[in-house]
Design an enzyme around this catalytic site. Structure first.
Site, short mmCIF file in Angstrom:
data_model
loop_
_atom_site.label_atom_id
_atom_site.label_comp_id
_atom_site.label_asym_id
_atom_site.label_seq_id
_atom_site.Cartn_x
_atom_site.Cartn_y
_atom_site.Cartn_z
N LYS A 223 -2.70 7.40 3.89
CA LYS A 223 -1.24 7.46 4.03
C LYS A 223 -0.80 8.89 4.37
O LYS A 223 0.02 9.11 5.27
CB LYS A 223 -0.55 6.97 2.75
CG LYS A 223 -0.65 5.46 2.58
CD LYS A 223 -0.22 4.97 1.21
CE LYS A 223 -0.48 3.46 1.08
NZ LYS A 223 -0.17 2.89 -0.22
N ASP B 292 8.40 1.81 -0.06
CA ASP B 292 7.49 0.69 -0.31
C ASP B 292 8.25 -0.64 -0.35
O ASP B 292 7.66 -1.71 -0.21
CB ASP B 292 6.83 0.87 -1.69
CG ASP B 292 5.36 1.23 -1.61
OD1 ASP B 292 4.72 0.91 -0.58
OD2 ASP B 292 4.84 1.82 -2.58
N GLN C 158 1.52 5.00 -6.05
CA GLN C 158 0.42 4.08 -5.74
C GLN C 158 0.11 3.17 -6.93
O GLN C 158 0.00 3.63 -8.07
CB GLN C 158 -0.83 4.89 -5.35
CG GLN C 158 -1.99 4.07 -4.84
CD GLN C 158 -1.74 3.38 -3.50
OE1 GLN C 158 -0.89 3.81 -2.71
NE2 GLN C 158 -2.45 2.31 -3.24
N1 GUN Z 1 -1.48 -0.54 -3.86
C1 GUN Z 1 -2.01 -1.35 -2.89
N2 GUN Z 1 -1.16 -1.43 -1.85
C2 GUN Z 1 -0.09 -0.67 -2.16
C3 GUN Z 1 1.12 -0.36 -1.47
O1 GUN Z 1 1.39 -0.81 -0.34
N3 GUN Z 1 1.96 0.47 -2.11
C4 GUN Z 1 1.71 0.97 -3.34
N4 GUN Z 1 2.61 1.76 -3.89
N5 GUN Z 1 0.61 0.69 -4.01
C5 GUN Z 1 -0.28 -0.12 -3.41
#
Ligand code: GUN
Length: 288
Positions: A53, A120, A97
């Site tokens: 990311k 998100d 996350q």
């Molecule tokens: N864990 C797995 N996929 C994601 C996501 O798209 N966002 C977040 N914050 N955590 C995740």
């Protein structure tokens, strides 16, 4: 093979190039879009996700901050960090996350993120905005699926879409997005007695369960569009989706591969949301 591939890598490249162009334009106006990624603990998969990311942000010219904390971080400490990021004008998107360590209430943390920075799309305010058709951030994975349908010029009006999976992150928001585009939507899940009877009626199938071979060729109507959100490992340890790709590609009209399908689109839409958040912040500051 009868199905045409929907190439998530190629589409991502195109969309990320647009994000880079728009970011450069925003920077010329004095605002750099910024994303804060917060990782608590040492979950191996999460480490890879957050690195990807941050790298994607850098490649597109966005500012990004990666905050890594030990698994012993308390909930109060994390909430304090979120509050600080909410008040940080250089940050337009906050991503905590998941999963979080068990002693932290993930729901409480997500609700502490300002909806204006919830790139998100996990906050209840974002979910409510999606449900009611109001402006807000859409969760990145289903949003990416919608972009994939758009990329093949697919008109959902009057089509039957079947979503397999009912998670808050993919299944439920996916169903709402398809509904918003005037599809007839069916959500199937582990308690659906005859999944095949449902999927055989579908013009569009989104598989988002997290289990291999949930969708096989005999369950697909010829010409259907199949989007595979799954990320699993097969017996040889190779990455695979929820769909039996080899079989289904002989029946479907369009299909997304794994890897190189929906996966790269998730990060792409995170960039899109962060850029949009910054654009909104700029418009607001100009109005003030
Ligand atoms: N864990 C797995 N996929 C994601 C996501 O798209 N966002 C977040 N914050 N955590 C995740």
């Amino acid at each position: 093979m009868t199905a045409q591939l929907i190439d998530g890598n190629a589409l991502s490249k195109q969309l990320r190039a647009q994000v880079a162009t728009d970011t450069a334009q925003l920077k010329a106006q004095g605002l750099t879009p910024g994303l804060a990624v917060v990782l608590v603990g040492d979950n191996q998969a999460s480490q890879v996700y957050v690195r990807n990311k941050v790298k994607a942000c850098e490649d597109a010219g966005l500012h990004s901050v990666l905050e890594k904390y030990d698994a012993t971080m308390t909930e109060a400490q994390l909430l304090a960090r979120v509050a600080a990021l909410n008040n940080d004008d250089s940050i337009h998107g906050i991503l905590v996350q998941l999963p979080l360590p068990a002693h932290i209430d993930a729901h409480k943390v997500i609700e502490a993120i300002s909806p204006a920075k919830d790139v998100d799309g996990f906050h209840i305010a974002s979910a409510g905005a999606l449900m009611t058709g109001m402006p807000g951030f859409w969760p990145c994975t289903p949003y990416g699926c919608m972009k994939m349908l758009e990329s093949i010029g697919y008109n959902l009006k009057g089509k039957h879409a079947v979503v397999i999976g009912r998670s808050n992150i993919v299944g439920k928001p996916m169903a709402l997005m398809l509904l918003q585009q005037n599809a007839t939507v069916t959500i199937c899940h582990s308690a659906t007695p005859d999944l095949k009877a449902m999927t055989l009626q579908a013009d569009v199938i989104v598989a988002a369960v997290g289990k291999r071979n949930v969708l096989t060729a005999d369950m697909v109507k010829p010409g259907a569009v199949v989007l595979d959100v799954g990320m699993n490992r097969n017996d040889e340890g190779k990455l695979c989706g929820d769909v039996d790709f080899e079989g289904v590609k002989e029946v479907a009209g369009h299909i997304t591969p794994v890897p190189g399908g929906v996966g790269p689109m998730t990060i792409t839409m995170l960039l899109v949301n962060t850029l949009e958040s910054a654009q909104r912040a700029l418009s607001e500051s100009q109005r003030a």
